[in-house]
Enzyme design. Structure first.
Site, PDB file in Angstrom:
ATOM      1  CE  LYS A 130      62.893  -4.346 -22.557  1.00  6.68           C
ATOM      2  NZ  LYS A 130      61.982  -5.177 -21.788  1.00  6.68           N
ATOM      3  CG  ASP A 149      57.553  -2.520 -23.868  1.00  8.30           C
ATOM      4  OD1 ASP A 149      56.973  -1.924 -24.816  1.00  8.30           O
ATOM      5  OD2 ASP A 149      57.135  -2.467 -22.705  1.00  8.30           O
TER       6      ASP A 149
END
Ligand code: SF4
Length: 232
Positions: A130, A149
């Site tokens: 991420k 996320d």
């Protein structure tokens, strides 16, 4: 919640294109909300944003980056000083450790500059896909994956465009599903737009499906609308 819908891959890709068109109308300027002037600042800000808000991080980072202007300066800083500055972002001990470990590795292995490949970024302590995707996409304009996320995972699951993660929380599996159906040119936009949408409309507890322009392409809109109106 995460089962694969009864639609073919071409049908799903078409629906995703319709969703992207609607999202571009809603969020034409969707971008990263973390304040930064260079890749290092974005990397550190992204590490700090875990379990925190962008607003909180944006209050802390000007102080941090005024005090420590380079990866070396941050790596060499007394740990307790870093912890004190970032305290309000939560999990400050672990984050200070990750930030200083990452900065040390950047100095030792990459000459003080944040690396610009997925493989190199993943060697930094505390950096997973991420964070690497945020830095690659926003700081370097490189599209190697999709930022997943909590907002992106939740909304992509509700939209029925990811199905491999049984609990809807496995970011790696969700990212892999999304990379199959979202056109590569929109990978960076998808992440930014869904974060905005998660904050404004499709929040975790009470998605506002009645005012959501994605509803006609969202297979769970009726479920959420029925729940909100008290229907059985
Ligand atoms: S219709 Fe509802 S569940 Fe679907 S994206 Fe919009 S707010 Fe979220």
């Amino acid at each position: 919640m995460t089962q694969k819908l009864d639609e073919s891959t071409p049908e799903r890709k078409k629906r995703v294109r319709r969703l992207i068109t609607a999202l571009k109308k809603l969020y034409p300027d969707a971008d990263c909300a973390l304040t930064h002037d260079n890749p290092l600042e974005l990397l550190i800000s992204t590490i700090l944003s875990a379990q925190s808000t962008d607003e909180t991080v944006n209050k802390v980072t000007p102080v941090l980056f005024r005090k420590y202007k380079s990866a070396k300066a941050l790596a060499d800083a007394p740990r307790e000083d870093v912890e004190e500055v970032i305290h309000s972002t939560g999990f400050f001990r672990q984050k200070a450790k990750s930030i200083q470990g990452t900065c040390r590795k950047i100095v030792e292995d990459f000459g003080g500059d944040v690396p610009d490949t997925m493989d190199d970024l993943l060697t930094l302590p505390g950096v997973a896909r991420k964070t690497a995707n945020v830095v690659l996409g926003t700081a370097f304009g490189k599209c190697e994956g999709i930022v997943v996320d909590t907002h992106v995972g939740r909304i992509s699951t509700r939209l029925g465009v990811t199905w491999s993660s049984k609990n809807g929380k496995d970011a790696v599996k969700i990212e892999r599903d999304l990379m199959e159906v979202v056109p590569r040119k929109d990978w960076i936009f998808w992440g930014h737009a869904l974060v905005r949408h998660g904050r404004r409309i499709c929040n975790a507890r009470k998605p506002d499906c009645t005012s959501c322009t994605l509803a006609k392409n969202c297979p769970t809109s009726e479920t959420h609308s029925a729940t909100a109106s008290g229907a059985a």
